[in-house]
Enzyme design. Structure first.
Site, PDB file in Angstrom:
ATOM      1  N   LEU A   3       0.857  -1.179   0.000  1.00  0.00           N
ATOM      2  CA  LEU A   3       0.000   0.000   0.000  1.00  0.00           C
ATOM      3  C   LEU A   3       0.893   1.230   0.000  1.00  0.00           C
ATOM      4  CD1 LEU A   3      -2.708  -0.921   2.679  1.00  0.00           C
ATOM      5  CD2 LEU A   3      -3.131  -0.556   0.238  1.00  0.00           C
ATOM      6  N   ASP A   4       0.469   2.279  -0.692  1.00  0.00           N
ATOM      7  CA  ASP A   4       1.211   3.539  -0.670  1.00  0.00           C
ATOM      8  C   ASP A   4       1.259   4.081   0.756  1.00  0.00           C
ATOM      9  OD1 ASP A   4       1.558   3.493  -3.428  1.00  0.00           O
ATOM     10  OD2 ASP A   4      -0.275   4.649  -3.801  1.00  0.00           O
TER      11      ASP A   4
END
Length: 300
Positions: free
Chosen positions: A40-41
């Site tokens: 995930l960013d």
């Protein structure tokens, strides 16, 4: 003593990388043998699936699962990164925003639902000539990424909020692995002629695994939770194939199970021995079954 092999669901907080989550989990469990099934960013929050010890071998079969996201898209401006962390590159005037009706938003969303062709965000981890796209973009180089086919099975818009300089909409998105939600926000804004970017992203599901069952990252400091059993996980994802003790021994030794291919309902299955232990993942080889992956055997 090594920690138990298994799959751990973690709720990633915002502002840190997925690698940071892995590093903290390694310290909590006292092992280097931890990996994840999809990042995930830093801005994003939500479900990360981690493999511990021998169960890292299962991650190969989890990375391609479909996913669900809760997101907020801001229409009216575009950014370099297609999210709120980038620099603004264009803004729309109030007159342009005024003609973006709820009906037009619905039409734009419909065009981005189903099987679509998507160009990933320039600031992504995709490799170009051996280097990450985001590293090239940050160095000022032009990055051209190839489009890819992805499936958006649900793009459900909830609340729509309007102000003088923006339209914000909340949405729930079910999508295939490899989909860039930031690119959806960018493409919706471009289609509507006002620009768009992501301001919130939370992953709530990966395949059969739900965020509601995930552990808070900070809770790992209070004690090591029991990970999900690898046999349970593999069975939920691939389907369960019960094997006898003799069959389990043969599979572990690399032998085929002759004339047993008809027992397999799909392409792969989790072979589980009479003690409930995951032997490995089996596949068809002609009329036989053979291990595509074997789990490490527990020490005697």
């Amino acid at each position: 003593m090594s920690p138990a092999s298994g799959i751990l669901l973690v709720d990633k907080p915002g502002g840190i990388t997925s690698h940071d989550v892995v590093a903290r989990t390694r310290r909590a469990f006292g092992t280097r043998k931890i990996g994840h099934a999809g990042t995930l960013d830093p801005m994003a929050t939500g479900l990360l699936v981690l493999g511990i010890e021998g169960s890292t071998r299962l991650l190969t079969y989890l990375v391609g699962l479909d996913k669900t996201y809760e997101t907020t898209i801001r229409l009216g401006s575009a950014t370099t990164t297609d999210d709120a962390e980038g620099e603004t590159v264009s803004t729309a005037g109030s007159d342009e925003l005024a003609v973006v009706t709820d009906a037009r938003i619905a039409e734009g969303v419909a065009r981005l639902t189903g099987r679509i062709s998507q160009v990933p965000s320039t600031f992504s981890a995709i490799k170009v000539d051996g280097k990450r796209a985001y590293d090239l973009a940050r160095a000022g180089q032009d990055v051209e990424l190839k489009s890819r086919e992805v499936t958006i099975s649900r793009f459900a818009v909830g609340a729509i909020r309007r102000s003088g300089d923006a339209i914000e909409l909340d949405a729930t998105i079910d999508c295939s692995s490899g989909t860039y939600i930031r690119a959806l926000a960018r493409d919706l804004g471009a289609d509507l002629g006002v620009g768009g970017h992501l301001t919130m992203l939370r992953r709530t599901r990966i395949g059969p695994f739900d965020l509601a069952d995930a552990h808070e990252l900070d809770s790992l400091a209070d004690g090591v939770p029991a990970p999900l059993d690898p046999a349970e996980v593999a069975g939920r994802v691939l389907g369960r194939l019960d094997v006898t003790a003799d069959e389990a021994r043969d599979l572990r030794h690399g032998k085929k199970l002759a004339d047993q291919a008809a027992r397999l309902g799909g392409d792969l299955a989790a072979a589980i021995d009479p003690d409930g232990v995951l032997v490995g993942i089996v596949e068809r080889r002609g009329d036989a079954l053979k291990s595509a992956m074997n789990m490490p055997e527990a020490a005697a």
